[in-house]
Write an enzyme that holds these catalytic residues in place. Structure first.
Site, PDB file in Angstrom:
ATOM      1  N   GLU A 192      -5.821 -10.663  -1.616  1.00  0.00           N
ATOM      2  CA  GLU A 192      -6.756 -10.726  -0.589  1.00  0.00           C
ATOM      3  C   GLU A 192      -8.222 -10.839  -0.746  1.00  0.00           C
ATOM      4  OE1 GLU A 192      -5.384  -7.563   1.905  1.00  0.00           O
ATOM      5  OE2 GLU A 192      -3.349  -7.948   1.574  1.00  0.00           O
ATOM      6  N   GLU A 247       0.570  -1.278   0.076  1.00  0.00           N
ATOM      7  CA  GLU A 247       0.184  -0.012   0.168  1.00  0.00           C
ATOM      8  C   GLU A 247       0.811   1.291  -0.034  1.00  0.00           C
ATOM      9  OE1 GLU A 247      -2.696  -0.449   3.306  1.00  0.00           O
ATOM     10  OE2 GLU A 247      -3.624  -2.429   2.254  1.00  0.00           O
TER      11      GLU A 247
HETATM   12  C1  XIL Z   1      -6.351  -7.137   8.094  1.00  0.00           C
HETATM   13  C2  XIL Z   1      -6.485  -8.302   8.785  1.00  0.00           C
HETATM   14  O1  XIL Z   1      -7.492  -9.245   8.120  1.00  0.00           O
HETATM   15  C3  XIL Z   1      -7.296  -7.784  10.116  1.00  0.00           C
HETATM   16  O2  XIL Z   1      -7.321  -8.993  11.269  1.00  0.00           O
HETATM   17  C4  XIL Z   1      -6.552  -6.670  10.718  1.00  0.00           C
HETATM   18  O3  XIL Z   1      -7.012  -6.402  11.947  1.00  0.00           O
HETATM   19  C5  XIL Z   1      -6.264  -5.588   9.817  1.00  0.00           C
HETATM   20  O4  XIL Z   1      -5.767  -6.088   8.593  1.00  0.00           O
HETATM   21  N1  XIL Z   1      -4.997  -5.103   3.552  1.00  0.00           N
HETATM   22  C6  XIL Z   1      -3.887  -5.947   3.977  1.00  0.00           C
HETATM   23  C7  XIL Z   1      -4.313  -6.997   4.891  1.00  0.00           C
HETATM   24  O5  XIL Z   1      -2.939  -5.720   3.279  1.00  0.00           O
HETATM   25  O6  XIL Z   1      -2.914  -7.284   5.845  1.00  0.00           O
HETATM   26  C8  XIL Z   1      -5.253  -6.361   5.986  1.00  0.00           C
HETATM   27  O7  XIL Z   1      -5.589  -7.355   6.927  1.00  0.00           O
HETATM   28  C9  XIL Z   1      -6.535  -6.001   4.893  1.00  0.00           C
HETATM   29  C10 XIL Z   1      -6.381  -4.966   4.177  1.00  0.00           C
END
Ligand code: XIL
Length: 372
Positions: free
Chosen positions: A263, A158
């Protein structure tokens, strides 16, 4: 590709039809094994006690595992020099037991990174030199420990704004505009064989994906190959459009950049009109029952919509299979999904392939039934 009904697809369908909670013997990963890896994110509570069994869903369905949180800076090095490897070690053990690849997530991010990283003992920003030493130490320790065991790392997460420019973060403010180059360089030094990725959300936006391509080119000029760009894919039934996603995949492919869907989840819940799409984890809106309509379960209409969208997405991934290396879901069952709490806390979302009881949903059936 020709339509192929595999024996597994038939058994998967039978599992769905019988409503059985037991995992199919091979899993979704085997359906797509000729095209790309199919992964899931492992929550920390699965890495603290007994490991999920060999016949548990994460193990039987997927062939790539990412720690949902356990490898993030705040968990792995919460205080200077204090490394907590217990959960990450368990992730490696789980992957070995399941015959899955491990994806490391993530080395440099502005979220879930403790404040001390950027500060001296008085709380003032540290110098560029000090932060570089901390970043190098963190990456060398972590990547070095799992050398040969982690298949690929989300090196930088990010780093881009929506318009494709570099995000204003302590990393950039202190290290300068080439902050990300250092992270990639350290990762490459620590494990020259590991794949290295750039990962971000909203990559379906043309300006943002253009920013990622630029970043990959700049890393190339610095002698570092980025093995894939990760499109996070925190989607919803209402956005983004498939054509926007395809356009971005085309942009990456035309630039010679490989793609990982890193994701994937599809929220089915409505959001306030002023909520902008994305995956900024600091986004938060007030809870209201109107935004949480499926507490008792997902009605057939929405279940069907979700299945249809997953089917269309996987058809798209297959269309670009020559460029797509992996599709990772951000979790396995709806009960565990972070979407239940983001961007509104305490809702009942239904974004994944398995329901709260671990039963395959219509979406699972839709993407395992056949491959075109
Ligand atoms: C999220 C997790 O799923 C949660 O459990 C945590 O509280 C916050 O982060 N982008 C990413 C991930 O790269 O690491 C994030 O994961 C979601 C958004």
């Amino acid at each position: 590709m020709a339509t192929k009904i595999t024996p597994f697809a038939i058994s998967a369908l039978l599992v769905v039809l019988s409503g059985s909670a037991s995992a199919a013997p091979e899993g979704i990963a085997s359906v797509y094994e000729d095209s790309f890896l199919v992964g899931t994110a492992i929550k920390s509570s699965d890495l603290t006690g007994n490991l999920p069994a060999k016949n548990s869903l994460p193990c039987s369905e997927f062939n790539a595992l990412t720690a949902e949180n356990a490898m993030k800076w705040q968990h792995i090095q919460p205080a200077p020099g204090q490394f907590n490897f217990a959960m990450a070690d368990q992730l490696i053990a789980l992957a070995q037991q399941c015959g899955a690849r491990v994806i490391g997530h993530t080395l440099l991010w502005h979220q879930q990174t403790p404040a001390w990283v950027f500060e001296d003992e008085q709380g003032n920003p540290v110098s560029r030199e000090v932060l570089l030493v901390r970043l190098r130490e963190h990456i060398h320790t972590l990547v070095g420990r799992y050398k040969g065991k982690v298949y690929g790392w989300d090196v930088v997460n990010e780093a881009l704004n929506e318009d494709g420019s570099l995000r204003d973060t302590p990393w950039r403010r202190i290290l300068g505009d080439d902050f990300y180059v250092h992270a990639f360089r350290f990762a490459k030094e620590a494990d020259p064989e590991a794949q290295l990725y750039y990962n971000d959300f909203n990559m379906y936006k043309p300006a943002k994906v253009a920013g990622a391509v630029k970043l990959v080119k700049q890393l190339g000029d610095a002698g570092i190959k980025v093995d894939a760009v990760g499109m996070q894919a925190h989607y919803s039934l209402f956005y983004p459009s498939l054509s926007d996603i395809e356009q971005s995949m085309k942009t990456l492919r035309n630039a010679g950049v490989r793609i990982a869907i890193t994701e994937l989840d599809i929220s089915v819940l409505p959001l306030p009109d002023d909520a902008f799409s994305g995956a900024d984890i600091t986004q938060s809106f007030a809870a209201h029952p109107v935004y949480d309509p499926y507490v008792e379960g997902l009605p057939a209409t929405q279940q069907h919509q979700l299945a249809e969208l997953y089917q269309q997405l996987f058809a798209l991934f297959l269309k670009y299979a020559d460029s797509v290396d992996r599709v990772t879901f951000w979790g396995t069952t709806d009960a565990d999904s972070w979407r239940n709490n983001w961007p509104i806390r305490g809702r009942t979302d239904h974004p994944l392939l398995f329901d709260r009881n671990g039963r395959p949903k219509a979406a699972y059936e839709a993407i395992t039934r056949h491959i075109d």
